[in-house]
Design a protein around this motif. Structure first.
Motif, short mmCIF file in Angstrom:
data_model
loop_
_atom_site.label_atom_id
_atom_site.label_comp_id
_atom_site.label_asym_id
_atom_site.label_seq_id
_atom_site.Cartn_x
_atom_site.Cartn_y
_atom_site.Cartn_z
N GLY A 4 0.83 -1.21 0.00
CA GLY A 4 0.00 0.00 0.00
C GLY A 4 0.85 1.25 0.00
N ARG A 5 1.87 1.24 0.82
CA ARG A 5 2.77 2.39 0.90
C ARG A 5 3.56 2.55 -0.40
NH1 ARG A 5 7.58 3.50 5.28
NH2 ARG A 5 8.23 5.46 4.35
N ALA A 6 4.02 1.43 -0.94
CA ALA A 6 4.77 1.48 -2.20
C ALA A 6 3.89 2.02 -3.32
CB ALA A 6 5.29 0.09 -2.56
N GLY A 7 2.62 1.61 -3.33
CA GLY A 7 1.70 2.11 -4.35
C GLY A 7 1.47 3.60 -4.23
N ARG A 8 1.29 4.08 -2.98
CA ARG A 8 1.09 5.52 -2.77
C ARG A 8 2.32 6.31 -3.21
NH1 ARG A 8 -1.41 3.41 1.74
NH2 ARG A 8 0.43 3.72 3.04
N GLU A 9 3.50 5.77 -2.90
CA GLU A 9 4.74 6.45 -3.31
C GLU A 9 4.88 6.49 -4.82
OE1 GLU A 9 7.90 4.52 -1.20
OE2 GLU A 9 7.38 5.48 0.71
N ALA A 10 4.48 5.41 -5.50
CA ALA A 10 4.53 5.38 -6.96
C ALA A 10 3.58 6.41 -7.56
CB ALA A 10 4.20 3.98 -7.47
N VAL A 11 2.39 6.52 -6.97
CA VAL A 11 1.42 7.51 -7.45
C VAL A 11 1.96 8.92 -7.23
CG1 VAL A 11 -0.87 8.49 -7.02
CG2 VAL A 11 -0.60 6.03 -7.24
N GLN A 12 2.54 9.16 -6.07
CA GLN A 12 3.11 10.48 -5.78
C GLN A 12 4.25 10.80 -6.74
OE1 GLN A 12 4.06 10.09 -1.62
NE2 GLN A 12 2.08 10.95 -0.96
N ALA A 13 5.08 9.80 -7.06
CA ALA A 13 6.17 10.03 -8.01
C ALA A 13 5.61 10.36 -9.38
CB ALA A 13 7.07 8.80 -8.08
N GLY A 14 4.54 9.64 -9.79
CA GLY A 14 3.91 9.92 -11.07
C GLY A 14 3.30 11.31 -11.11
N GLN A 15 2.67 11.71 -10.01
CA GLN A 15 2.08 13.04 -9.93
C GLN A 15 3.17 14.12 -9.97
OE1 GLN A 15 -0.30 12.65 -6.38
NE2 GLN A 15 -2.16 12.31 -7.59
N THR A 17 6.12 13.87 -11.41
CA THR A 17 6.61 13.92 -12.78
C THR A 17 5.62 14.66 -13.68
OG1 THR A 17 7.79 11.83 -12.48
CG2 THR A 17 7.37 12.51 -14.74
N ALA A 18 4.34 14.37 -13.52
CA ALA A 18 3.31 15.04 -14.33
C ALA A 18 3.31 16.54 -14.07
CB ALA A 18 1.94 14.43 -14.05
N GLU A 19 3.48 16.92 -12.81
CA GLU A 19 3.53 18.35 -12.47
C GLU A 19 4.72 19.03 -13.15
OE1 GLU A 19 1.72 20.60 -11.02
OE2 GLU A 19 0.19 19.37 -10.07
N VAL A 96 -1.45 13.87 -18.39
CA VAL A 96 -1.08 14.78 -17.30
C VAL A 96 -2.34 15.23 -16.57
CG1 VAL A 96 -0.15 17.09 -16.80
CG2 VAL A 96 1.11 15.54 -18.30
N ALA A 97 -3.40 15.53 -17.31
CA ALA A 97 -4.66 15.94 -16.69
C ALA A 97 -5.22 14.82 -15.81
CB ALA A 97 -5.68 16.33 -17.76
N ILE A 98 -5.06 13.59 -16.24
CA ILE A 98 -5.56 12.47 -15.45
C ILE A 98 -4.82 12.39 -14.12
CG2 ILE A 98 -5.64 9.93 -15.33
CD1 ILE A 98 -6.14 10.02 -18.42
N PHE A 99 -3.51 12.59 -14.15
CA PHE A 99 -2.71 12.45 -12.93
C PHE A 99 -2.76 13.65 -12.00
CE2 PHE A 99 -0.71 8.97 -15.27
CZ PHE A 99 -0.70 8.01 -14.27
N VAL A 100 -2.76 14.86 -12.57
CA VAL A 100 -2.65 16.04 -11.69
C VAL A 100 -3.73 17.09 -11.93
CG1 VAL A 100 -0.17 15.78 -11.34
CG2 VAL A 100 -0.99 17.21 -13.20
N GLY A 101 -4.63 16.83 -12.84
CA GLY A 101 -5.62 17.84 -13.15
C GLY A 101 -6.87 17.73 -12.31
N TYR A 102 -7.65 18.76 -12.40
CA TYR A 102 -8.99 18.80 -11.83
C TYR A 102 -9.00 18.71 -10.30
CZ TYR A 102 -9.59 17.55 -16.71
OH TYR A 102 -9.49 17.51 -18.08
N ARG A 103 -7.96 19.13 -9.67
CA ARG A 103 -7.89 19.07 -8.20
C ARG A 103 -8.86 20.03 -7.53
NH1 ARG A 103 -1.38 18.64 -7.25
NH2 ARG A 103 -1.20 16.49 -7.96
N GLU A 104 -9.32 21.03 -8.27
CA GLU A 104 -10.22 22.02 -7.70
C GLU A 104 -11.65 21.49 -7.55
OE1 GLU A 104 -10.16 22.82 -12.18
OE2 GLU A 104 -8.75 22.15 -10.67
N PHE A 105 -11.93 20.34 -8.14
CA PHE A 105 -13.27 19.78 -8.09
C PHE A 105 -13.41 18.75 -6.97
CE2 PHE A 105 -12.62 20.98 -12.57
CZ PHE A 105 -13.66 21.89 -12.70
N LYS A 106 -14.66 18.53 -6.58
CA LYS A 106 -14.95 17.49 -5.60
C LYS A 106 -14.65 16.13 -6.24
CE LYS A 106 -18.31 20.20 -3.10
NZ LYS A 106 -19.69 20.38 -2.71
#
Length: 169
Positions: A4-15, A17-19, A96-106
């Motif tokens: 679980g932690r490894a998955g979260r870290e991978a997602v954060q790394a992807g985010q 990179t996308a940023e 990029v939008a999939i990984f880091v976009g649309y954060r302003e929405f619910k």
């Protein structure tokens, strides 16, 4: 380390990179080129649809027909490569939008927007690959000649010319 932690870290790394990609000047220019390429494809489709509506036979007012028409013109193959690469950059834009976009929405709306971005990525990818395949030359295994195009089908129905003309406009 648990998975679980490894998955979260991978997602954060992807985010992350996308940023960084999102902030790149090259990325912003590539997206603009891609949007222009997407517009060119649709202008060509409209132009072919108008030609069909005016009675010209042999024109195919579809994505592939527009790309084949472009390939026939001087410099068309080079333009097809630019269009293909531009459309593939739009795939990156949507990823990029999939990984880091649309954060302003619910969350529910964010997920809908991200799903929509995924569908656009598939569309842009399809068109980009089609443009590059057309630039590479005719594929004998296509069988497109055996298939009736959408525009030909529309032309065969009552008021088909009007309908094709309206679509072109």
């Amino acid at each position: 380390m648990d998975t679980g932690r490894a998955g979260r870290e991978a997602v954060q790394a992807g985010q992350s990179t996308a940023e960084s990609v999102k902030e790149s000047r090259v990325y912003r220019i590539a997206v603009k080129v891609g949007l222009v390429a997407y517009g060119i494809v649709h202008l060509l489709i409209g132009w072919l649809a108008i030609r069909l509506a005016l009675g010209e036979s042999g024109a195919d007012a579809s994505n592939s027909g527009a790309l084949r028409e472009l390939a026939k013109n001087p410099g068309g193959v080079v333009l097809l490569w630019i269009i293909g690469i531009g459309l593939l950059t739009l795939v990156l834009w949507q990823l990029v939008a999939i990984f880091v976009g649309y954060r302003e929405f619910k969350p529910a709306k964010r997920n809908r927007k991200r799903a929509s971005a995924a569908l656009r990525a598939v569309l842009f990818g399809y068109l980009g690959v089609a443009a590059i395949r057309t630039a590479l030359g005719p594929d004998q295994g296509d069988g497109e000649d055996a298939q009736e195009s959408l525009s030909a089908t529309l032309m065969s129905v009552p008021a088909g010319r009007i309908l094709v003309g309206l679509i072109g406009l």
